[in-house]
Write an enzyme that holds these catalytic residues in place. Structure first.
Site, PDB file in Angstrom:
ATOM      1  N   ASN A  45     -14.554  12.346   1.398  1.00 13.38           N
ATOM      2  CA  ASN A  45     -13.834  12.288   0.121  1.00 13.38           C
ATOM      3  C   ASN A  45     -14.719  11.731  -0.988  1.00 13.38           C
ATOM      4  OD1 ASN A  45     -11.517  13.234   1.346  1.00 13.38           O
ATOM      5  ND2 ASN A  45     -10.491  11.255   1.425  1.00 13.38           N
ATOM      6  N   HIS A 441      -3.709  30.104  -7.447  1.00 19.58           N
ATOM      7  CA  HIS A 441      -3.560  29.107  -6.392  1.00 19.58           C
ATOM      8  C   HIS A 441      -2.286  29.325  -5.584  1.00 19.58           C
ATOM      9  CE1 HIS A 441      -3.082  24.794  -4.927  1.00 19.58           C
ATOM     10  NE2 HIS A 441      -4.318  25.072  -4.589  1.00 19.58           N
ATOM     11  N   ARG A 570       0.980  11.562  -2.203  1.00 20.98           N
ATOM     12  CA  ARG A 570      -0.094  11.252  -1.252  1.00 20.98           C
ATOM     13  C   ARG A 570      -1.343  10.704  -1.931  1.00 20.98           C
ATOM     14  NH1 ARG A 570      -4.841  14.514  -0.508  1.00 20.98           N
ATOM     15  NH2 ARG A 570      -3.525  16.347  -0.469  1.00 20.98           N
TER      16      ARG A 570
END
Length: 696
Positions: A45, A441, A570
């Site tokens: 990440n 998307h 999240r």
């Protein structure tokens, strides 16, 4: 109240999310190898964060100072704050690895050893491996002996070596200033070889070694004409943005292909180095690679901890999570063909709790079914050996009219998507490519079937990609439906994708950038109206990221009107919950667990007649205004109950959930545990297993 006090900075919020990932590595309630995986996820990440977000911020530094006044943020001060946060997290990372993970491995008779900790027998085994597998891949570059700078690949691993020609005089007898030191760059071939080397077991003990240390042990036998004074690892993180101008004229596909080459030459955004590297050597390479002081980041002896996703388990049980094999769905379990089932009722799937095989079955059956005349699908990210693509190719071979919209601007997947687009075209599939200025998307598939002389349409709509690999680790929701209210409008979306329409009216599904934002605003306004009338008003939102300032301000307005707002976010959450007079009625939690929470769900109380929606879009400006996204209603009451059960379990999670503490510091704290432990990703699996009563 100033805007800066109403919204948390996006980059800071993202770093808070990654810290929650790091906290899972720290949590000894997790099995050891799951903790190691969380370290790997944190590292991966952070790499992407520097490649994209930090690189973008640093590009703003090139603007004239007068232009900085027009920015909502001051890039220099934000970059300084980012480096402070990352430095603290990296220290925490190091402590977790050295003080917790390494001792825990030893308790399980697993020893991560370096080149100084080997017996002679082990050293000989390592040298053989080096000679047979590693040596043919090494290509050292002496920096003073080339007129061409060695190109440092993004995220690849390297050694910076200091060497001295061998002579009759011992190096220890030569003063440092009088030494004829040469510098060399050597790539560690971790792309071609496993990052970890398993040595032979000794009794119960398993020894594992970094590839880096395999090379360190053998450097002196490799550089036969030099003495190796030191080997210090480093890696370069480069700007990953393609910087493509999205004009309406010109060949966008060509621009993307050119951009892929430009990416490899992106400006450095981080030079991560071994802190034991001598200062004069660091100064030399800083000048050699044209780095600024801001580029230099102290790392450790090893980099690319994302490789720990593949850390070898020597076969010891209990080191990983107990598996949750994907469940069958009771409506599909005993049916040979999915089409009759979907024609009768809507079917909802929850991944990875339920099997993704039904998606592959749906497309494969369409490819072989003589009654199917057409298949249309959107592809954003597909698996490396995509079974979805294979099914589409077979469908075209069988004479079906197959259309695939391939988004070639999907970050980090452009090259692979271009490859699959070419494969599809060569198989007879009609391929549509990206729009200038927009990313596509949405996750849609529509199958047209001739039944009794009439066209019948079957649709698949989802929050996640057509990717069988990520379906095992991403928590997503998908709908199979033949409801004409939805299928008609999905067809219209494909009309837009095929450039046959520029815009269409949508009464049922939500389509960004056309209707989605306005729809959500109207739904929030309706809840505000109920609250002002003294009626119950409630909104439940589940997202990956909440960043769009207009939507956040709308939620603040609803909170002030008395609407109760519960959110499960999240990742990025730029809203600040729990502030009196601004967001007192907003509660936000975040769940980080074995699966990546990826579904987007919206529930509006609507005066007791609840409305349920699932979407591919987060509430980020890019999703709502600069992408083609879809949201879809859940009309079937039994399916609404399943979604409600799913979200209620998540809202009750007290094992993996964290809530934003009230106030403006936006710190996340673990939800207090009651007498009953609720871990949503475990408990929802149990719920589905009981409800559907089918085999895994």
């Amino acid at each position: 109240m100033k805007k800066g006090f109403r919204i948390t900075n996006r980059e800071i919020s993202w770093l808070q999310f990654n810290e929650r990932v790091l906290q899972e590595a720290h949590d000894d309630r997790n099995p050891l190898y799951e903790r190691i995986k969380f370290l790997a996820i944190y590292s991966s990440n952070l790499d992407e964060f520097f490649r994209v977000r930090v690189a973008s911020l640093r590009s703003l530094l090139n603007l004239k100072k007068a232009e900085h006044k027009d920015l909502e943020i001051q890039p220099a001060s934000l970059l300084k704050k980012i480096h402070q946060i990352v430095t603290a997290q990296q220290e925490m990372f190091g402590k977790i690895f050295t003080k917790q993970i390494i001792p825990a491995l030893r308790k399980n008779n697993i020893y991560l050893v370096d080149e100084t900790q080997l017996s002679e027998e082990q050293a000989e085994q390592v040298r053989r491996y080096f000679s047979e597998k590693v040596l043919p891949l090494l290509k050292p570059v002496f920096t003073a002996k080339t007129t061409i700078d060695p190109f440092i690949n993004n995220r690849s691993l390297y050694f910076a070596l200091s060497l001295m020609p061998r002579g009759e005089v011992k190096i220890s007898e030569v003063a440092p200033k009088e030494r004829s030191i040469e510098y060399c760059v050597l790539e560690i071939p971790s792309a071609d070889l496993p990052r970890f080397f398993l040595l032979d077991k000794k009794g119960k003990n398993q020894y594992i070694m970094f590839l880096d240390d395999v090379i360190r042990l053998s450097l002196r036998q490799y550089f036969v004409r030099h003495e190796v004074l030191g080997a210090y690892s480093f890696k370069m993180t480069r700007d990953a943005e393609l910087h493509i101008d999205d004009e309406f004229e010109g060949d966008l596909l060509t621009k993307i292909q050119e951009g892929l080459g430009a990416r490899k030459k992106g400006m450095p955004s981080r030079f991560l180095y071994d802190p034991t590297m001598p200062p004069d050597m660091l100064k030399y390479f800083s000048k050699y690679f044209k780095l600024s002081d801001d580029d230099l980041i102290r790392g450790g002896r090893y980099h690319n901890f994302s490789d720990f996703m593949g850390f070898p388990n020597p076969g010891i049980t209990g080191l990983e999570n107990k598996p949750q094999p994907p469940l069958q769905h009771r409506d599909f379990a005993e049916s040979r063909s999915l089409f009759p089932v979907i024609a009768q009722k809507d079917v909802l799937l929850f991944y990875p709790y339920q099997t993704y095989d039904y998606v592959l079955q749906f497309i494969n059956q369409a490819a072989k079914d003589p009654s199917v005349i057409a298949i249309k699908i959107t592809l954003y990210r597909v698996a490396s050996n995509s079974k979805v693509v294979a099914a589409l190719k077979e469908a075209a071979k069988n004479g079906k009219e197959v259309t695939a919209f391939v988004e070639i601007k999907a970050r980090f997947d452009e090259e692979q998507n271009l490859f699959w687009a070419g494969e599809l075209e060569r198989s007879g599939v009609k391929v549509l490519y990206s729009f200038p200025g927009l990313k596509v998307h949405c996750k849609l598939c529509i199958v047209t079937r001739l039944e009794r002389g009439e066209k019948m349409r079957y649709c698949y709509l989802a929050s996640g990609n057509f990717n069988e690999k990520t379906s095992t680790i991403y928590s997503d929701i998908a709908l199979f439906t033949a409801d004409s209210r939805i299928t008609k409008e999905v067809k219209e979306v494909f009309q837009i994708l095929g450039r046959k329409e520029r815009q269409a009216e949508f009464d049922h599904i939500l389509v960004a950038p056309f209707t989605m934002r306005k729809f959500f605003e109207k739904r929030i306004e309706k809840e505000i109206k109920f609250a002002k009338e003294g009626k119950r008003a409630e909104i439940i939102i589940k997202l990956n990221s909440l960043e769009d300032s207009e939507m956040i301000e709308k939620l603040y307005e609803a909170s002030n009107a008395g609407v109760k707002i519960k959110m499960v976010i999240r990742g990025i959450c730029c809203a600040i919950p729990g502030v009196p007079g601004m967001s007192a009625n907003i509660r936000a939690t975040s769940i980080v667990d074995r699966y990546l929470e990826h579904a987007r769900i919206f529930i509006f109380h609507n005066g007791g007649n609840e409305r349920y929606y699932v979407a591919s879009a987060d509430w980020m400006t890019r999703n709502l205004s600069h992408r083609i996204e879809t949201g879809f209603p859940i009309y079937d009451e039994s399916l609404q109950k399943e979604i409600r059960q799913f979200i209620d379990i998540e809202l009750k999670d007290n094992v993996k959930a964290r809530t934003i503490a009230k106030g403006r510091n936006n710190k996340y704290r673990r939800v207090a545990q009651g007498t009953e432990k609720i871990q949503s990703q475990i408990d929802f699996y149990k719920y589905l297993k009981t409800k559907h009563k089918t085999n895994a």
